[in-house]
Design a protein around this motif. Structure first.
Motif: not given
Length: 381
Positions: A185-189, A202-205, A236-237, A324-327
């Motif tokens: 996944h991409g960066e979170t804070p 906290t499961d950040p966005e 979430v991310r 298959v794209l596995v994220v």
């Protein structure tokens, strides 16, 4: 302290030689709980060959869970037990290489062999018959759906045959491999601060940069034009990253709970330095053993391996021969790479996996896996 496992294995042939298959289960040596199972239809073979193939599959399943474990093998084949114990000579040329392979899976002294009557080997016998039934119906064995709320036991890949390994030459009769394009996944804070961020926090966005990274990954994967399905961790991310890519590809996202990040317990949200200051003994234990858990309700890497391996098997069974794209996250992706390489658990500490990076692993019908790409970030430059 290393784990102790019980491996129960069996094999059968309808005709001897004839249509053959094997089954194997791995149990926790202390509780007797089932922790892994494997089965495969192996075509035309003898009972003895099928029994040895079951032994190899069971030992491989145990090694995948903990390569430092001790193993008690229990089989109703007097021949295999006596030969592997060194009391009987192995004269048949079909069984000599199989016995040699079985001996390489754990060091001498960490595996014991015990004969048991057939009625005490019912689970392995059942799996062997399920594999033969499946093979005679023109398909391979697949694990049955688990009971609600329970993690299914890990179905390990079948043992390697004498065909060339995928990294050198993939034989045509193995068919098209199933390919996982593994996208972190991409960066979170929390990412640039290198804070522990698992499934218990906290499961950040995604941050603004993380969303930009997801868009760049979407462009790169669309340019390849090979992805046929998208499967992601439900956090979430990863949802946000997967949905960005899937929208670009015109595909639906399917979610797989086994791909979620490891639970870091009381370490969630802390930096490595903060954990070392607050929980030095727990951190040292965690770095030294895949069975150690982060402080509190954390999840060990051994448990993660079980969970991710089961998810891998569900995905490959659902999308055979497809890309298959596995994220997912750092730990699950590193685990998939480690298992593909057959590397020890501590190899995960020697891998770099950047935010929004791409790896690729191919899985072949004979159980071989081939790492094709690691930590590709060229689309982010």
């Amino acid at each position: 302290m290393a784990a102790r496992f019980i491996v129960e294995a069996d094999g059968g042939s309808r005709g001897n030689p004839g249509p053959a298959g094997y089954g194997a289960v791995v149990r926790d040596g202390d509780t007797g709980q089932l922790v892994a199972e494997a089965a495969e239809f192996i075509g035309h073979a003898t009972n003895n060959v099928a029994e040895y193939r079951g032994l190899i599959a069971g030992l491989k399943a145990a090694r995948e869970l903990d390569p430092d474990a001790s193993v008690d093998v229990r089989m109703d084949s007097k021949l295999v037990v006596e030969q592997m114990s060194g009391r009987w000579r192995i004269k048949h040329p079909d069984m000599q290489p199989l016995a040699a392979e079985a001996r390489t899976l754990f060091p001498r002294g960490r595996v014991s062999y015990t004969w048991i009557p057939r009625e005490r080997n019912k689970d392995a016998d059942r799996l062997a018959n399920e594999a033969m039934d499946a093979g005679q119906a023109g398909r391979q064995w697949e694990p049955k759906a688990s009971e609600a709320g329970a993690e299914p036991p890990l179905k390990t890949p079948p043992p390697k045959t004498t065909t060339p390994k995928a990294g050198w030459a993939a034989p045509a009769d193995l068919g098209t491999p199933t390919t996982f394009d593994l996208l972190r996944h991409g960066e979170t804070p929390l990412t640039p601060e290198k804070r522990f961020s698992g499934s218990g926090g906290t499961d950040p966005e995604l941050s603004d940069k993380g969303r930009w990274q997801a868009e760049r990954a979407a462009e790169a994967l669309a340019a390849r034009g090979s992805v046929q399905a998208v499967v992601a961790s439900p956090m979430v991310r990863t949802r946000q990253t997967a949905e960005t890519v899937a929208a670009r590809l015109g595909l639906e996202v399917h979610y797989e709970d086994g791909l979620r990040e490891v639970d870091f317990g009381d370490w969630e949200g802390l930096t490595f330095a903060e954990v070392r200051q607050r929980y030095p003994e727990d951190l040292s234990a965690w770095l030294g053993s895949a069975k150690a858990k982060p402080t509190g309700s954390g999840e060990s890497f051994t448990t993660l391996t079980h969970r991710v391996g089961a998810a891998r098997d569900r995905i490959t069974a659902r999308y055979p021969g497809q890309t298959v794209l596995v994220v997912s996250h750092v730990s699950p992706i590193k685990t998939l790479v480690r298992l593909a390489l057959g590397a020890p658990p501590d190899s995960m500490y020697r891998m770099e996996l950047s935010a929004a990076s791409i790896c690729a692993v191919q899985y072949y019908a004979d159980g071989n896996a081939s790492l094709r790409l690691l930590n590709d970030t060229s689309h982010l430059r």
